[in-house]
Each structure stands twice: as C-alpha cells, then as structure tokens.
Design an enzyme around this catalytic site. Sequence first.
Site, mmCIF file in Angstrom:
data_model
loop_
_atom_site.group_PDB
_atom_site.id
_atom_site.type_symbol
_atom_site.label_atom_id
_atom_site.label_comp_id
_atom_site.label_asym_id
_atom_site.label_seq_id
_atom_site.Cartn_x
_atom_site.Cartn_y
_atom_site.Cartn_z
ATOM 1 N N HIS A 72 -19.209 -20.875 -1.649
ATOM 2 C CA HIS A 72 -20.362 -21.793 -1.585
ATOM 3 C C HIS A 72 -20.761 -22.190 -3.000
ATOM 4 C CE1 HIS A 72 -22.147 -21.313 2.708
ATOM 5 N NE2 HIS A 72 -20.837 -21.317 2.718
ATOM 6 N N TYR A 200 -32.995 -21.658 2.650
ATOM 7 C CA TYR A 200 -34.146 -20.745 2.662
ATOM 8 C C TYR A 200 -35.384 -21.636 2.805
ATOM 9 C CZ TYR A 200 -31.085 -17.219 0.407
ATOM 10 O OH TYR A 200 -30.078 -16.347 0.095
ATOM 11 N N PRO A 292 -34.117 -8.771 1.154
ATOM 12 C CA PRO A 292 -32.840 -9.492 1.255
ATOM 13 C C PRO A 292 -32.866 -10.938 0.737
ATOM 14 C CG PRO A 292 -33.839 -9.202 3.416
ATOM 15 C CD PRO A 292 -34.681 -8.427 2.462
ATOM 16 N N LYS A 296 -28.990 -9.672 -2.647
ATOM 17 C CA LYS A 296 -28.548 -8.804 -3.750
ATOM 18 C C LYS A 296 -28.157 -7.380 -3.349
ATOM 19 C CE LYS A 296 -28.876 -11.596 -7.111
ATOM 20 N NZ LYS A 296 -27.695 -12.352 -6.696
ATOM 21 N N TYR A 384 -28.636 -15.975 -8.871
ATOM 22 C CA TYR A 384 -28.078 -15.968 -7.512
ATOM 23 C C TYR A 384 -26.582 -15.672 -7.528
ATOM 24 C CZ TYR A 384 -27.900 -17.118 -2.535
ATOM 25 O OH TYR A 384 -27.740 -17.051 -1.174
HETATM 26 P P1 RFL Z 1 -25.313 1.840 3.212
HETATM 27 O O1 RFL Z 1 -24.579 0.609 3.675
HETATM 28 O O2 RFL Z 1 -26.615 2.128 3.835
HETATM 29 O O3 RFL Z 1 -24.315 3.063 3.417
HETATM 30 C C1 RFL Z 1 -24.744 4.376 3.289
HETATM 31 C C2 RFL Z 1 -23.884 5.233 4.169
HETATM 32 O O4 RFL Z 1 -24.292 6.593 4.048
HETATM 33 C C3 RFL Z 1 -24.313 7.160 5.326
HETATM 34 N N1 RFL Z 1 -25.187 8.344 5.346
HETATM 35 C C4 RFL Z 1 -24.717 9.604 5.261
HETATM 36 N N2 RFL Z 1 -23.477 10.084 5.135
HETATM 37 C C5 RFL Z 1 -23.325 11.435 5.097
HETATM 38 N N3 RFL Z 1 -24.383 12.282 5.193
HETATM 39 C C6 RFL Z 1 -25.644 11.850 5.345
HETATM 40 N N4 RFL Z 1 -26.652 12.701 5.481
HETATM 41 C C7 RFL Z 1 -25.855 10.437 5.361
HETATM 42 N N5 RFL Z 1 -26.960 9.668 5.476
HETATM 43 C C8 RFL Z 1 -26.537 8.402 5.461
HETATM 44 C C9 RFL Z 1 -24.779 6.049 6.236
HETATM 45 O O5 RFL Z 1 -24.448 6.262 7.600
HETATM 46 C C10 RFL Z 1 -24.047 4.874 5.629
HETATM 47 O O6 RFL Z 1 -22.798 4.643 6.223
HETATM 48 O O7 RFL Z 1 -25.531 1.825 1.637
HETATM 49 P P2 RFL Z 1 -24.617 1.251 0.449
HETATM 50 O O8 RFL Z 1 -23.184 1.650 0.647
HETATM 51 O O9 RFL Z 1 -25.342 1.570 -0.778
HETATM 52 O O10 RFL Z 1 -24.592 -0.343 0.658
HETATM 53 C C11 RFL Z 1 -25.754 -1.090 0.458
HETATM 54 C C12 RFL Z 1 -25.838 -2.222 1.465
HETATM 55 O O11 RFL Z 1 -25.499 -1.767 2.759
HETATM 56 C C13 RFL Z 1 -27.244 -2.790 1.480
HETATM 57 O O12 RFL Z 1 -27.752 -2.973 0.177
HETATM 58 C C14 RFL Z 1 -27.358 -4.135 2.161
HETATM 59 O O13 RFL Z 1 -26.741 -4.201 3.400
HETATM 60 C C15 RFL Z 1 -28.864 -4.405 2.276
HETATM 61 N N6 RFL Z 1 -29.148 -5.285 3.342
HETATM 62 C C16 RFL Z 1 -28.922 -6.598 3.138
HETATM 63 N N7 RFL Z 1 -28.483 -7.014 1.932
HETATM 64 C C17 RFL Z 1 -28.237 -8.296 1.712
HETATM 65 O O14 RFL Z 1 -27.807 -8.651 0.597
HETATM 66 N N8 RFL Z 1 -28.449 -9.224 2.729
HETATM 67 C C18 RFL Z 1 -28.880 -8.844 3.985
HETATM 68 O O15 RFL Z 1 -29.020 -9.667 4.855
HETATM 69 C C19 RFL Z 1 -29.146 -7.494 4.220
HETATM 70 N N9 RFL Z 1 -29.585 -7.073 5.418
HETATM 71 C C20 RFL Z 1 -29.643 -4.808 4.580
HETATM 72 C C21 RFL Z 1 -29.838 -5.723 5.625
HETATM 73 C C22 RFL Z 1 -29.937 -3.450 4.782
HETATM 74 C C23 RFL Z 1 -30.436 -2.977 5.992
HETATM 75 N N10 RFL Z 1 -30.766 -1.564 6.114
HETATM 76 C C24 RFL Z 1 -30.426 -0.649 5.068
HETATM 77 C C25 RFL Z 1 -31.589 -0.998 7.076
HETATM 78 C C26 RFL Z 1 -30.287 -5.280 6.856
HETATM 79 C C27 RFL Z 1 -30.590 -3.902 7.057
HETATM 80 C C28 RFL Z 1 -31.045 -3.510 8.435
HETATM 81 C C1 PHB Z 2 -26.974 -13.185 5.524
HETATM 82 O O1 PHB Z 2 -26.123 -14.070 5.762
HETATM 83 O O2 PHB Z 2 -27.105 -12.193 6.240
HETATM 84 C C2 PHB Z 2 -27.873 -13.356 4.359
HETATM 85 C C3 PHB Z 2 -27.639 -14.385 3.466
HETATM 86 C C4 PHB Z 2 -28.487 -14.551 2.383
HETATM 87 C C5 PHB Z 2 -29.550 -13.696 2.201
HETATM 88 C C6 PHB Z 2 -29.767 -12.654 3.098
HETATM 89 C C7 PHB Z 2 -28.926 -12.490 4.186
HETATM 90 O O3 PHB Z 2 -30.380 -13.883 1.164
#
Ligand code: RFL
Ligand code: PHB
Length: 389
Positions: A72, A200, A292, A296, A384
């Site tokens: 993008h 957004y 989110p 990042k 970004y």
């Molecule tokens: P993760 O992906 O949470 O992975 C951590 C892993 O550790 C495991 N775990 C354990 N393992 C062993 N023993 C234990 N006691 C444990 N406790 C937990 C978990 O099961 C998991 O598999 O962290 P990591 O790897 O640092 O990655 C970070 C990203 O996942 C996170 O920053 C993003 O996904 C944040 N996030 C979003 N970021 C975006 O940029 N755009 C989004 O749209 C977006 N949506 C989100 C999100 C995070 C969410 N969370 C954490 C609730 C939506 C949600 C719902």
């Molecule tokens: C997504 O596609 O899930 C998404 C994209 C941009 C954002 C957050 C989430 O800032």
Amino acid sequence: MKTQVCIVGAGPAGLLLGHLLRAEGIECVVIERRSPDYVLGRIRAGVLERVTVSLMERLGLDARLKAEGLPHDGFNLADGERLVRIDLAGLTGQHVVVYGQTELTRDLMDASEERGLEVIYEVEDVALHDVDGDAPFVTFSKGGAGQRIDCRIIAGCDGFHGPSRRAVPASVGKDYEREYPFGWLGILADVPPCNHELIYANHERGFALASMRSKTRSRYYVDVPLTDRIEDWPDERVWDELAIRLGPEAAAHMTRGPALEKSIAPLRSFVFAPMRHGSLLLCGDAAHIVPPTGAKGLNLAASDVHYAAEALLGFFKRGDADAIAGYSDKALARVWKSERFSWSLTRLMHRFPEDGPFERAMQVAELDYIASSRAAQTSIAENYVGLPV
Ligand code: RFL
Ligand code: PHB
C-alpha cells in the site's frame, strides 16, 4: 532439558526470534500455552512495516508474503466530508504491506519443523526462576507431567498477560499506562474492500476503520463504549454504523456479508521499563501495548526481536555481555516513538467522551494543518511506514 535460550510464547515475537536464533545455530526451545489452532484463530494486526517484512526476507520465509501481501502506497484520514490522503510512497519512498498477522504466524509455524525450531504447545503453569543470575530456568507442565528447561537466557515473548514481565521485581520495573474509554469492535468478512487503501474516519458518531486482508477479505472496525458487549452488535448493526461513519463514498462501495469473526478489544497504551532484567529479555506485547490506531503492535514486536536477536548473537557468538545490557535502551528508544505516534493518532481520530468543543476544535485544526502541510503529512508518513531500526 537444557538449551541456550528458552523462549516463552509462540506468537509472532517468539516464533520470529526462535527462527532468527536457529538460523545462526543458537539452541532454543519455544513453549506456548495455547494450541497452534488457537494461536492462528486470533485475528489481530494486518499492516506490516519494512522491519517486519525484512525479518521474513532474512529468514527466507517471505515467499507467500511476496505473492499474497498487498503493498500500500498510501492511506486516508477522513473527517466529515474531508478525505486527507497520506501519500506514503511520495513522501517517504516506502510502502507498507497488508498481510494478516495470522498468515505471518502460519508461515513461521509451518517452517518450524524443517528449520529445527522446537515449539512445545499447550504447556501449563509456566514459571520463570532465577532470572537475576546466570543460570535461569523455566518450569511448566505438559499433559500433567512437570518439566524444567535450564538455559542461559530467557526471552519473554508471552504477550501482555504472560508471566515473564511479572518475573521482574517490582523494585526494578516501572509501568507507564494509559487506558482509553472505548474499545474497537472488529469484523472480518469475505467481501471485497470498499476502498483500495485504508480509511481511518473520525465521525461525530465515533471512529471507523476500513481495512482488508486481501482483495476478497475485508476487516473493519468501529469504536464502542467499553460497556458494550458483542451481543449488542449483530452484523447488520455493525455494517449500518460503518456506512454512516465511513461516509457516503465508502458506503456506496461497501459490500456487506456475514462476519467470519467479530470481537471487541480494549485500547491501551502501556510500557514496562526496563525491557531486560538479569538474564531475561522482554519482547513485544510482554513489554508494551499500543492502541491499534497506528498499526504498530506487531511491528514493534518485530523491531524488539530485531534488537534481541542482535544482542543474543553478540552474546553467544562473540561473548559480548554488553550487547545484552544494551538491549533495553535500544528497544525502548523505538518503542516510545511508536507509543507517541499511536497515542497521537488515537487522540486525533477518536471522539473522547470527556471532550468538549475546544478539544474538537483542536482536532479540526490539526486535520486542517495536516491537509495543508507537506511537512505534517511527511511526519505522519514516516511514522506510519515505520521509523528506522
Ligand atoms: P502475542 O501475539 O500476544 O503472543 C504471545 C504468546 O504468548 C502466549 N502465552 C504464553 N505462553 C506460554 N506460557 C504462558 N504462561 C503464556 N501466556 C501467554 C500466548 O498464548 C501467545 O501465543 O504477543 P507478541 O508475539 O508480542 O505479538 C504482538 C502482537 O500480537 C500484537 O502487538 C498485535 O496483534 C496487537 N494487536 C493489533 N496490532 C495491530 O497492529 N493492529 C491490530 O489490529 C491489532 N489488533 C491486537 C489486536 C492485540 C490484541 N490483543 C493482544 C488482545 C487485537 C487484539 C485482541
Ligand atoms: C487491521 O487491518 O486489522 C488494522 C489495520 C490498521 C490498523 C489497525 C488494524 O491501524
């Protein structure tokens, strides 16, 4: 069991770090609380920065990302009738790649066996011990049997709720936290996106985001009060709200469809410092959370892993203990800048319940400024696409 690095958590941070270490011949074992299917069922981020793409390239695991990821060159900020396009390519010479966190995690998981990365899923009662010293160990149980991994370094990649951060004594670590008075309700559907770039939108009824996973799969969000439950939002209500908040142009091109996934996530800014204590390094959500809005979260996890891999290579290959000692400062310098950007874009694009006419006038003035200033657009664009690592 004995290894050099025990990685707690097999999300993107843990798997990326594991692959980078194995590629350099460093021994490691990853332990994960959930099953592979559960990990892949979590629908999260969708926008990749250069740092994340580069790590997949370095590992030679970028074939599907290259084939299926959507580059993008820009994205849009909408406010009422106005649409401000941020020309990422024109302003920075770079782009972002739309590729779901689920797909990236799948690519890393699928390569584990052939690359000799041992991942133990569905472990329970994980506890970290002796992180202060040179001989830490991790205990857990698997299928009812107690196990122990002795190692030199523990990498805490276990997300916000994991045990690693809590292994740092309260007298050493500090929390910085901001909660937001709303959550994002996300919907995933197999329908074509309403626009070829992300939108957004700050609407008087609230925030909306039009995103995607592919040319046939859309991801949309609206902000909702924290008291709302998913049952309050049948699919039709979500689509109706999106059509209003994203504006008539996007609504005219929006295709509705049944939700494949629908969930509400609270918004939070959080930093834990330092990100290293003794033989424990924290990476990704274990150390910090961003709202989110700036896309990042996953990318910050990747940049932490980049610094952590550098530090661990220095330590295990060259005996450089300073490399480990320097990890926290290096990682945090980039974390704080991403926290700032995510917080400021959240502030700009959401209607906070406590805001009055003055705060709204500030948002309008800031959007006016962004619309009319190449310098302001460049600042947004360079954040970004991702600041350098
Ligand atoms: P993760 O992906 O949470 O992975 C951590 C892993 O550790 C495991 N775990 C354990 N393992 C062993 N023993 C234990 N006691 C444990 N406790 C937990 C978990 O099961 C998991 O598999 O962290 P990591 O790897 O640092 O990655 C970070 C990203 O996942 C996170 O920053 C993003 O996904 C944040 N996030 C979003 N970021 C975006 O940029 N755009 C989004 O749209 C977006 N949506 C989100 C999100 C995070 C969410 N969370 C954490 C609730 C939506 C949600 C719902
Ligand atoms: C997504 O596609 O899930 C998404 C994209 C941009 C954002 C957050 C989430 O800032």
